[in-house]
Scaffold this active site. Structure first.
Site, PDB file in Angstrom:
ATOM      1  CE1 TYR A 100     -21.319  13.906 -11.608  1.00  0.00           C
ATOM      2  CE2 TYR A 100     -21.866  15.413 -13.389  1.00  0.00           C
ATOM      3  CZ  TYR A 100     -22.049  14.199 -12.747  1.00  0.00           C
ATOM      4  OH  TYR A 100     -22.949  13.285 -13.246  1.00  0.00           O
ATOM      5  CB  THR A 139     -31.622  10.285 -10.393  1.00  0.00           C
ATOM      6  OG1 THR A 139     -31.007  11.507 -10.818  1.00  0.00           O
ATOM      7  CG2 THR A 139     -32.012   9.464 -11.604  1.00  0.00           C
ATOM      8  CB  SER A 147     -22.021  13.257 -17.191  1.00  0.00           C
ATOM      9  OG  SER A 147     -22.868  14.401 -17.124  1.00  0.00           O
TER      10      SER A 147
END
Ligand code: 1HS
Length: 254
Positions: free
Chosen positions: A155, A191, A142
């Site tokens: 994350y 998403t 990412s």
């Protein structure tokens, strides 16, 4: 296009969202599939829908963070596809929100377990079969693994580690005919994860601030990531190896 005719692809988190879209596109271009997901009901729906499109698919319920479950699942799926494992898409992932101070240790560990350990465990389980005739792995990094995103300590850290793991695996396995890359999406608005992240923007002003970081002037769409994942998984990307492939509207270019 029929870029994946005769190939067998394994997609983690393949029952819903972007994982499902990747699975379907691979299947429409000729691949047979193994879809893995933690959600049994979603797996059953996805399998039906893919078969209705004429795609050959087997489904396996598994928690990618569990070493025993992953090992057992891969030994079954490799037997089911007669050892012909060509493509692994390590798509399964979760988000969590918090600074280092506000992220509980359990939440931290869960993000690492799914995003990082899951990628490691599924790759470890797939590689012995993949080595037999070459193949390719696409991990999910990412842009959050390249720059700090506010309030996403676990994350960001997990995705930075996936980028590191990708490069390391590319070094060890490229000479064995296995290309390993990771896709690094920017904000993808359509998403579940994108909606979850955008849902943390409590004001219009915060949303504008997030968007202002995107020189292209908009967030991405799922199909734009799916197209790039298929490219990385295809033979068209034969010299692309060890890449952290950004698809982010220039978010990390400034
Ligand atoms: C969901 C994907 O990994 C991207 S995180 C992007 C967060 S931001 O750029 O919208 O702050």
């Amino acid at each position: 296009m029929n870029r994946f005719q005769g190939k067998h692809a394994v997609i983690t988190g393949g029952a819903t969202g972007m994982g499902y879209d990747i699975a379907r596109r691979l299947g429409m271009e000729g691949a047979s599939l193994s879809i893995l997901d933690i959600n049994e009901a979603a797996l059953s729906d996805a399998t039906q829908a893919l078969r209705a499109d004429g795609i050959a698919v087997n489904a396996y319920q598994v928690d990618v963070a569990d070493p025993r479950e992953v090992a057992e699942t891969f030994s079954k799926l490799i037997a089911d596809c007669s050892g012909t494992l060509d493509i692994l898409i390590n798509n399964a992932g979760i988000a969590d929100f918090g600074t280092v101070e506000t992220t509980e240790f359990d939440a931290w560990n869960k993000v690492m377990a799914v995003n990082l350990n899951g990628t490691y465990l599924c790759s470890k389980a797939a590689l012995p079969a993949m080595k037999q005739r070459g193949g390719t792995i696409v991990n999910f990094g990412s842009i959050a693994g390249m720059v700090g995103i506010p309030n996403m300590a676990a994350y960001c850290t997990s995705k930075a580690a996936v980028i590191g793991l990708t490069k390391q695996m590319a070094v060890d396995y490229s000479k064995l005919g296995i290309r390993v890359n990771c896709i690094c999406p920017g904000m993808i608005a359509d998403t579940d994860m994108g909606r979850e992240i955008l849902g943390t923007d409590v004001s219009e002003q915060l949303m504008k601030l997030r968007l202002s970081k995107y020189p292209i002037g908009r967030f991405g769409k799922s199909e734009e990531i799916v197209a790039a994942v298929l490219f990385l998984a295809s033979d068209e990307a034969s010299f692309v190896c060890g890449s952290a492939f950004t698809v982010d509207g220039a978010m990390t270019a400034i």
